[in-house]
Write an enzyme that holds these catalytic residues in place. Sequence first.
Site, short mmCIF file in Angstrom:
data_model
loop_
_atom_site.label_atom_id
_atom_site.label_comp_id
_atom_site.label_asym_id
_atom_site.label_seq_id
_atom_site.Cartn_x
_atom_site.Cartn_y
_atom_site.Cartn_z
N LYS A 75 0.85 -1.19 0.00
CA LYS A 75 0.00 0.00 0.00
C LYS A 75 0.88 1.24 0.00
O LYS A 75 1.95 1.25 0.62
CB LYS A 75 -0.91 0.02 1.25
N GLU A 127 -8.63 11.98 12.71
CA GLU A 127 -7.78 10.86 13.10
C GLU A 127 -6.84 11.21 14.25
O GLU A 127 -5.96 12.06 14.11
CB GLU A 127 -6.96 10.37 11.90
#
Length: 438
Positions: free
Chosen positions: A199, A244
């Site tokens: 990723k 976040e």
Amino acid sequence: MTQTDAASERPRPRLVVRTEPVDELAPLIPRADPRHPLLWMRRGEGIVGLGETLRIETSGADRVDDAAVIWTELAADADIDDRVGLPGTGLVAFGAFAFADESASTSVLVVPELVLGRRDGRAWVTRIALADAATDAPAGDDEHGRADAAAPDELAIPEPAPRRRIPRVSFTPGAVPPERYEEAVAEAVRRIDGGEFAKVVLARELVGELHEEDGLRATIGRLAEDYPDTWVFAVDGLIGASPETLVRVDHGTVSARVLAGTTARGAGEASDRERATALTESAKDRAEHALAVASAVKRLEPHTARLDTSPEPFTLQLPNLWHLATDLKGTLGDGSTSLDLVRAVHPTAAVAGTPRRVALSVLAELEGFDRGRYAGPVGWIDGDGDGEWAIALRCAQVEADGTVRAYAGCGIVHDSVPADELAETDMKFRPIVEAFGG
């Protein structure tokens, strides 16, 4: 005063800190400095800083470590009288760190002169001053060592400013136009399919110009109104609303929130539910999320006596997006400060990729611009090392010349579709673009 080197031979400044309760300070944002706001809040609670007593600037691969060393020494020497004892009281510094080791952007910890705070229904004021060289006390102290409420050389508590219109900033693509971003995504997918990495997170930037001098306070107010469940922040020109939590440390406990996997909200209630369900069932998004959670656990676990995670990812609802989220909570096992843990976990797989070292090299190659403080740690730390830090997302950096750089990125995995990832960045740009009147 600026301290830039952890090994500096100059005498360390000594700080005198006084925190006292006050009746009420709501609302906080209208009391912030419109030109140089310092702010950290969620759901109307948090801290606002005014003035600047001291600034710590660092850069390079050791920027967090160097800042932590300087801060620990300053805090150990400080004379602190905290009569409230809540997170955010006593000695605090607001911080923002560059994403990359090679970034040209400076990382900062800013110690304000005056801190206004609200939490759990209580309000307080903290004054932070450099100790006077002759008296070893800040000017304006009385015989009991308490700062006067309105000493001539102290900042007064500001009254809330009247509401002003949101400035209009017209954004255009920065170094990487949309078509080049799609090409970068396609190249990343090709390399993932070739087994180079699992990723990588690729970001874009938009660039605009701010003309109004008093616009930032209105912009921050818009972010707080539209996204109350995020961390709304303003530190040294970096402003945003991040969903976040990178890491939070409070009296020996540690917590974090991992986000990875995103979809747009639906047009109606039924469509919205369908989109949330599809996100939880998406193999692509769950695989991307699992990589991010595994990375966070790997980095935090060595510092904890116990670390628990949500049994399954849950959907986090924001006004424009659904995210897959996992909460981590544990007990510290090694006495780490919040900056120690920031150093351990940054950059997470949610903003860099997996494996981390390979992903960082790839994103630096494919993105085509310096992220600056985007996706870096932003938050605050107190004299005990506790603090709250988020990942600087849904954000923009306002530079001294009025240039505004907004950022958004997406996690790229093997089945990512370039056009879909481009559309996701547009969704993620929406909070900051709308906060600037777009």
